[in-house]
Enzyme design. Structure first.
Site, PDB file in Angstrom:
ATOM      1  N   HIS A   1      -2.052  -5.440   1.504  1.00 47.55           N
ATOM      2  CA  HIS A   1      -3.360  -6.069   1.276  1.00 47.55           C
ATOM      3  C   HIS A   1      -3.162  -7.532   0.946  1.00 47.55           C
ATOM      4  CE1 HIS A   1      -7.291  -6.983  -0.518  1.00 47.55           C
ATOM      5  NE2 HIS A   1      -6.621  -7.536  -1.510  1.00 47.55           N
TER       6      HIS A   1
ATOM      7  N   ASN B   1      -2.126   0.219   6.772  1.00 45.30           N
ATOM      8  CA  ASN B   1      -1.626  -1.068   7.263  1.00 45.30           C
ATOM      9  C   ASN B   1      -0.752  -1.832   6.259  1.00 45.30           C
ATOM     10  OD1 ASN B   1      -3.659  -1.900   5.616  1.00 45.30           O
ATOM     11  ND2 ASN B   1      -4.940  -2.784   7.215  1.00 45.30           N
TER      12      ASN B   1
ATOM     13  N   LYS C   1       0.829  -1.216   0.000  1.00 50.84           N
ATOM     14  CA  LYS C   1       0.000   0.000   0.000  1.00 50.84           C
ATOM     15  C   LYS C   1       0.863   1.265   0.000  1.00 50.84           C
ATOM     16  CE  LYS C   1      -3.899  -2.356   2.248  1.00 50.84           C
ATOM     17  NZ  LYS C   1      -4.982  -2.237   3.268  1.00 50.84           N
TER      18      LYS C   1
ATOM     19  N   TYR D   1     -12.650  -1.515  -3.557  1.00 51.03           N
ATOM     20  CA  TYR D   1     -13.136  -1.633  -2.178  1.00 51.03           C
ATOM     21  C   TYR D   1     -14.647  -1.423  -2.068  1.00 51.03           C
ATOM     22  CZ  TYR D   1      -8.411  -1.957  -0.199  1.00 51.03           C
ATOM     23  OH  TYR D   1      -7.146  -2.382   0.162  1.00 51.03           O
TER      24      TYR D   1
ATOM     25  N   GLU E   1      -9.584  -9.842  -7.928  1.00 47.21           N
ATOM     26  CA  GLU E   1      -8.630  -8.754  -7.700  1.00 47.21           C
ATOM     27  C   GLU E   1      -7.430  -8.844  -8.650  1.00 47.21           C
ATOM     28  OE1 GLU E   1      -9.913  -8.435  -2.993  1.00 47.21           O
ATOM     29  OE2 GLU E   1      -7.889  -9.126  -3.489  1.00 47.21           O
TER      30      GLU E   1
END
Ligand code: ATP
Ligand code: MG
Length: 139
Positions: free
Chosen positions: A117, A114, A11, A51, A128
């Site tokens: 993913h 965080n 990320k 998302y 995805e």
């Protein structure tokens, strides 16, 4: 795509901090083979679609804004039991609850930012992967 594959993104927070190499090293040292990889930046539309499952959640705006603020590294990973084993490697969504040695314990700063993913099912791994890669980019 076979079910021994999962999809991941490093990320924007982890890319900004220069952790791409360290994270890829942990991933490959844990037995995952990289079968697709690229650096890219998601548009607002991309992140909203990626998302979409979270669109009613209070953090959706923050999530889309975070995921689009800079480049990410997207990859498809191969290993036996890939989805579950990669979720174990990344650790809990909230790094404060992530186990020692997990990617989120090592590299994440908050539940929002965080670092990594990981797909949560074989079905989503496939969706995805196809969202980010053309068939000829997956080996
Ligand atoms: P990911 O799907 O990115 O692998 P996850 O499956 O552990 O993470 P999800 O519940 O799918 O967690 O949430 C998707 C992402 O939304 C999280 O990784 C995090 O970036 C963000 N997020 C989740 N919960 C919160 C929250 N309470 N506050 C802010 N951001 C959140
Ligand atoms: Mg998730």
């Amino acid at each position: 795509m076979s079910t021994n594959r999962t999809f991941t993104m490093i990320k924007p927070d982890a890319v900004e901090k220069g952790h791409i190499g360290a994270i890829l090293d942990k991933i490959t040292a844990s037995g995952f083979k990289i079968v697709a990889m690229k650096m890219t930046q998601m548009s607002l539309r991309d992140a909203s679609e990626f998302y979409a499952v979270h669109k009613e959640r209070p953090f959706f705006g923050e999530l889309v804004s975070f995921m689009t603020r800079g480049p990410i590294v997207a990859a498809v990973l191969e290993k036996e039991n890939a989805v579950e084993d990669f979720r174990t490697l990344i650790g809990s969504t909230n790094p404060a609850q992530a186990a020692e040695g997990t990617l989120r314990k090592l590299f994440a700063t908050s539940v929002g930012e965080n670092a990594v993913h990981g797909s949560d099912s074989d079905e989503n791994a496939e969706i995805e992967s196809q969202f980010h890669f053309a068939g000829r980019e997956i080996f």
